[in-house]
Design a protein around this motif. Sequence first.
Motif, mmCIF file in Angstrom:
data_model
loop_
_atom_site.group_PDB
_atom_site.id
_atom_site.type_symbol
_atom_site.label_atom_id
_atom_site.label_comp_id
_atom_site.label_asym_id
_atom_site.label_seq_id
_atom_site.Cartn_x
_atom_site.Cartn_y
_atom_site.Cartn_z
ATOM 1 N N LYS A 82 4.236 15.827 -33.049
ATOM 2 C CA LYS A 82 4.723 16.685 -31.961
ATOM 3 C C LYS A 82 4.043 16.271 -30.663
ATOM 4 C CE LYS A 82 5.438 21.553 -30.743
ATOM 5 N NZ LYS A 82 6.884 21.442 -30.576
ATOM 6 N N ALA A 83 4.693 16.511 -29.564
ATOM 7 C CA ALA A 83 4.118 16.201 -28.253
ATOM 8 C C ALA A 83 2.795 16.932 -28.077
ATOM 9 C CB ALA A 83 5.091 16.582 -27.149
ATOM 10 N N LYS A 84 1.786 16.216 -27.586
ATOM 11 C CA LYS A 84 0.459 16.797 -27.383
ATOM 12 C C LYS A 84 0.281 17.149 -25.910
ATOM 13 C CE LYS A 84 -1.574 14.183 -31.201
ATOM 14 N NZ LYS A 84 -2.582 13.181 -31.606
ATOM 15 N N GLU A 85 -0.607 18.107 -25.671
ATOM 16 C CA GLU A 85 -0.819 18.578 -24.311
ATOM 17 C C GLU A 85 -2.264 18.370 -23.888
ATOM 18 O OE1 GLU A 85 0.364 22.640 -24.231
ATOM 19 O OE2 GLU A 85 2.504 22.180 -24.241
ATOM 20 N N GLY A 86 -2.448 18.241 -22.571
ATOM 21 C CA GLY A 86 -3.786 18.194 -22.017
ATOM 22 C C GLY A 86 -4.365 19.599 -21.924
ATOM 23 N N LYS A 87 -5.294 19.780 -21.012
ATOM 24 C CA LYS A 87 -6.013 21.047 -20.890
ATOM 25 C C LYS A 87 -5.067 22.179 -20.475
ATOM 26 C CE LYS A 87 -9.935 23.230 -18.564
ATOM 27 N NZ LYS A 87 -10.999 23.045 -17.544
ATOM 28 N N THR A 88 -5.120 23.280 -21.227
ATOM 29 C CA THR A 88 -4.328 24.471 -20.902
ATOM 30 C C THR A 88 -5.256 25.676 -20.854
ATOM 31 O OG1 THR A 88 -3.842 24.844 -23.241
ATOM 32 C CG2 THR A 88 -2.214 23.607 -21.966
ATOM 33 N N ARG A 89 -4.705 26.765 -20.384
ATOM 34 C CA ARG A 89 -5.444 28.029 -20.361
ATOM 35 C C ARG A 89 -4.616 29.074 -21.093
ATOM 36 N NH1 ARG A 89 -7.456 31.453 -15.019
ATOM 37 N NH2 ARG A 89 -8.239 33.242 -16.165
ATOM 38 N N THR A 90 -5.296 29.978 -21.779
ATOM 39 C CA THR A 90 -4.608 31.051 -22.485
ATOM 40 C C THR A 90 -5.061 32.387 -21.922
ATOM 41 O OG1 THR A 90 -4.453 29.734 -24.500
ATOM 42 C CG2 THR A 90 -4.156 32.103 -24.738
#
Length: 678
Positions: A82-90
């Motif tokens: 699956k496509a991976k993501e960089g830094k996120t916030r929750t």
Amino acid sequence: MKKYLILGISLLLFSFTHAQILDPVKWTTKIEKKSENTFLISLNAIIENEWHVYSQFTPDGGPLPLEISFTNQKGNYNLVGKAKEGKTRTAYNDIFEVNETFFEKKAQITQEISVTNKGVKTIEIVINYQACKEVCINLEKKFSIALPANSEGAEATTATGITADSAVDSTNSLSVASTVVDTTAVTSPAVATSSTENVPDETPATEHGLWAIFFIAFLSGFAALLTPCVFPMIPMTVSFFTKQSKNKATGIRNAIIYGISIIVIYVVLGLLVTGIFGADALNALSTNVWFNLIFFVLLLVFASSFLGAFEIMLPNSWANKVDSQADRGGIIGILFMALALAIVSFSCTGPIVGTLLVEAASKGGIAPVIGMLGFSSALALPFMLFAMFPGWLNSLPKSGGWLNTVKVFLGFLELALAFKFLSNADLVLQLHILEREVFIAIWIAIFGTLSLYLFGKITLPHDSPIASISVGRLYIGLLTLIFTFYLIPGLWGAPLKLISAFPPPMEYSESPNGVGGSAKLTSIAVLPEGAKNGPHGIVVFDDYESGLAYAKEVNKPIMLDFTGFACVNCRKMENNVWSDPKVLSILKDKVVVISLYVDDKRELPKKDQFISKSTGEEIETIGDKWTDFMISKYKTNTQPLYVLTDLEGNNLNTAKPTISYVGVKEYQAWLEAGIAKF
């Protein structure tokens, strides 16, 4: 000179007419050749300050996540994972009561592909996403990325939008889709003038969510202590340490090591769950229909076990092998003793641990680890404390039938929780099988039966005969009975704020007016054709033509409400502004409200599909149609958006034709000013 003057005026006019068309996200692409047939694609974005873009891992039931489509994949290449993501916030969204995940300032999405057709020259990608600040905009970007012939990779800035060769870059912001909707939880300056931060809380809600999981798990650990499999083990284990140790200090040290070993075992279990599935994958799986159904079945099994239908046990050979290793002594022996406790008590702790892992998985991230840390800490603490203070053992109540009562009580709670996951699946599929009234009726039945059980009117397979019930059991029975009575008005439309996170929302209801129509949500006895009950009993149309026809019939002005099913600022306006008595009176009696959902994914009939003259995009869904209407007529792509018009579609508020996220006084004044000109 004249040519340049005309060009300048044209650009100025274009800028003016499209001043409200927003696009705060700028994308670039990069592709790297990793091997002969394998490539890594990176989509990188710079996001303007105070804006954010939702992640693809934001859960269902709240914001609609970013979606990635590889349009020329079939027969050309395969996606590797699956496509991976960089830094996120929750952060926690208190409107939809979910932890939403988003990008701030910059975003990165990477996808590895394996090429199967050597003739393919480009990778065609479409992403649908939403950017939010005080308002939100739905955007679609198209990328055409050439496959590199060498290992150095290729990099290009992608100016997406109407066409790949768009002559004016500003038009890229017109590339709007309706598959993602407004769910930012910001405070509008019109409501509170001091804050422009576009996240719900100053403290990240992940932290709040993890603390909540820890404390719930901690309480669950104490509940597990009061089960027939664990409670009798406390005096036995403490006596073992006090008798086998040479002195009190050694006994205390061994008990502490034993407690830490229990914590390590359960935390390792949480790490394994997170490691096997992945932190992001857990969240993604938990929002999937099939996994919600699997969780529902799992909790039914756990509940049935606690209620006495059967025992969930690990193989006896495991316990025997581990128990034999416990005789080795030292730290290793103590670790195996802790493992033996986990295995022997599994028939009681297993359903609780399983439920915690299921619930923690729905939060994603390291929630399973935090859950196991809280659970094991509560489980281990009494063993350590009673080893330090053996005299306390005299104050422990004797084992007996009350332990099975605790187990049964937990079984009823798990049974109630199971229907939350079934409800999630039903909501996602919009099947309307488990609507609000049905869900509440099920909970009334569960907690009503629990009350009867606690009062001794019902017995289950492993219960001991009782001549009378204890005062403590009586009080708990009274609390569950009070809770059962509290649920009953929910069948007639009561909001039930104590459990608002569990049942389906008010609008997902079998009878919008409440059972028997007693809620009187609307002032009109019979809804007009094409209308429905909206927020606070306002009569709402979701089709422009139907609403216009009715407005002509009753000779009232039209209020267009450009909204979204999961638009958080739209819900805030409805909850906080539309609910004001003066505003509500206007919306109910003086205008015809037409709510146009820009994220409505229902496909238009083929004959009604077209290419937008404003954006050049294919208009295929109902949401696309209303988005294009909003952009072409009102030159904006934000929600919520409100417009007051006459019966010919002319704006009534000439000074301020549209209004968005504002407070009660400004909204009321805007409504009254427009209506006065009708």
